[in-house]
Design a protein around this motif. Structure first.
Motif, short mmCIF file in Angstrom:
data_model
loop_
_atom_site.label_atom_id
_atom_site.label_comp_id
_atom_site.label_asym_id
_atom_site.label_seq_id
_atom_site.Cartn_x
_atom_site.Cartn_y
_atom_site.Cartn_z
N ALA A 105 -19.08 -0.95 22.59
CA ALA A 105 -20.32 -0.91 21.81
C ALA A 105 -20.67 -2.33 21.40
O ALA A 105 -19.80 -3.19 21.24
N ARG A 106 -21.98 -2.57 21.26
CA ARG A 106 -22.46 -3.89 20.82
C ARG A 106 -23.76 -3.70 20.06
O ARG A 106 -24.63 -2.95 20.48
N GLU A 127 -12.53 7.77 15.08
CA GLU A 127 -11.30 7.46 14.35
C GLU A 127 -11.14 5.94 14.18
O GLU A 127 -10.79 5.46 13.10
N ALA A 128 -11.43 5.19 15.25
CA ALA A 128 -11.36 3.73 15.16
C ALA A 128 -12.37 3.20 14.16
O ALA A 128 -12.09 2.25 13.41
N MET A 129 -13.55 3.81 14.11
CA MET A 129 -14.56 3.40 13.13
C MET A 129 -14.04 3.64 11.72
O MET A 129 -14.16 2.77 10.85
N ARG A 130 -13.45 4.81 11.47
CA ARG A 130 -12.93 5.13 10.14
C ARG A 130 -11.81 4.16 9.75
O ARG A 130 -11.76 3.70 8.61
N LYS A 139 -23.70 -0.33 12.15
CA LYS A 139 -23.02 -1.47 11.53
C LYS A 139 -22.06 -2.18 12.48
O LYS A 139 -21.49 -3.20 12.12
N ILE A 140 -21.89 -1.64 13.68
CA ILE A 140 -20.96 -2.24 14.64
C ILE A 140 -21.60 -3.43 15.33
O ILE A 140 -22.67 -3.30 15.94
N ARG A 141 -20.97 -4.59 15.21
CA ARG A 141 -21.41 -5.76 15.99
C ARG A 141 -20.79 -5.70 17.37
O ARG A 141 -21.44 -5.94 18.38
N LEU A 142 -19.46 -5.37 17.44
CA LEU A 142 -18.76 -5.31 18.73
C LEU A 142 -17.58 -4.37 18.60
O LEU A 142 -16.79 -4.47 17.66
N ILE A 151 -8.66 0.38 19.96
CA ILE A 151 -10.07 0.03 19.84
C ILE A 151 -10.21 -0.89 18.63
O ILE A 151 -9.82 -0.53 17.52
N SER A 152 -10.75 -2.08 18.87
CA SER A 152 -10.99 -2.99 17.75
C SER A 152 -12.50 -3.05 17.52
O SER A 152 -13.29 -3.06 18.46
N ILE A 153 -12.87 -3.06 16.24
CA ILE A 153 -14.28 -3.04 15.87
C ILE A 153 -14.56 -4.18 14.91
O ILE A 153 -13.88 -4.35 13.91
N LEU A 154 -15.58 -4.96 15.27
CA LEU A 154 -16.08 -6.01 14.38
C LEU A 154 -17.40 -5.53 13.81
O LEU A 154 -18.28 -5.07 14.54
N LEU A 155 -17.54 -5.64 12.49
CA LEU A 155 -18.74 -5.16 11.83
C LEU A 155 -19.76 -6.28 11.70
O LEU A 155 -19.40 -7.45 11.55
#
Length: 159
Positions: A105-106, A127-130, A139-142, A151-155
């Motif tokens: 996602a981007r 689950e990764a978002m939570r 709100k997800i940048r990447l 899964i790593s998420i940058l906000l």
């Protein structure tokens, strides 16, 4: 008692078998995808047990000696160390063995086709978002599926 240490084949047969089986299992695990490796479920445990059982005779060739078992274990540990050594020093080898991270996602847009291709369920993504503390996809940048299956998420910065 002496048959405990008596090999049924020359020592190099065991080494050759270990190298071939190690390479085969590494290729098969790598082909199974990042998510299969990163998400360890009860089904994965069963699969690992069955793979171990399936390749056992290929490794030992019917030899039940302690020396054969020690030789195989030593060779497998040595192979694992060698692969880790090479991967740590050569980016091309790392990409070959571990793969490349994949963008899921981007800028608030989730790539559903990529999720399907990488076998990431919507539930795993949520689950990764939570875990990241992200309540909204916008709100997800990447979001990246890492080579270890996580899964790593940058906000996006909240101004």
């Amino acid at each position: 008692m002496s048959d405990l240490l008596q090999l049924s084949a020359p020592w190099w047969h065991f080494v050759l078998r270990a190298v071939i089986v190690y390479a085969l299992v590494m290729v098969l695990i790598r082909a199974s995808g990042k998510r299969a490796v990163g998400q360890f479920t009860p089904f994965d445990l069963v699969l690992l047990i069955l793979i171990g059982n399936a390749v056992q005779n290929g490794l030992n060739g019917g030899d039940n000696s302690l020396l054969g078992a020690a030789l195989l274990a030593s060779c497998l540990i040595g192979l694992n160390y060698l692969v880790a050594f090479v991967v740590a020093r050569h980016p091309q080898a790392r990409a070959l063995v571990e793969g490349q991270p994949v963008v899921l996602a981007r800028d608030g847009k989730v790539f559903r086709d990529v999720l399907r291709r990488e076998l990431v369920s919507n539930g795993d993504f949520l689950e990764a978002m939570r875990e990241t503390g992200c309540s909204e996809i916008e709100k997800i940048r990447l979001a990246t599926l890492e080579t270890n299956g996580r899964i790593s998420i940058l906000l996006a910065d909240e101004a």
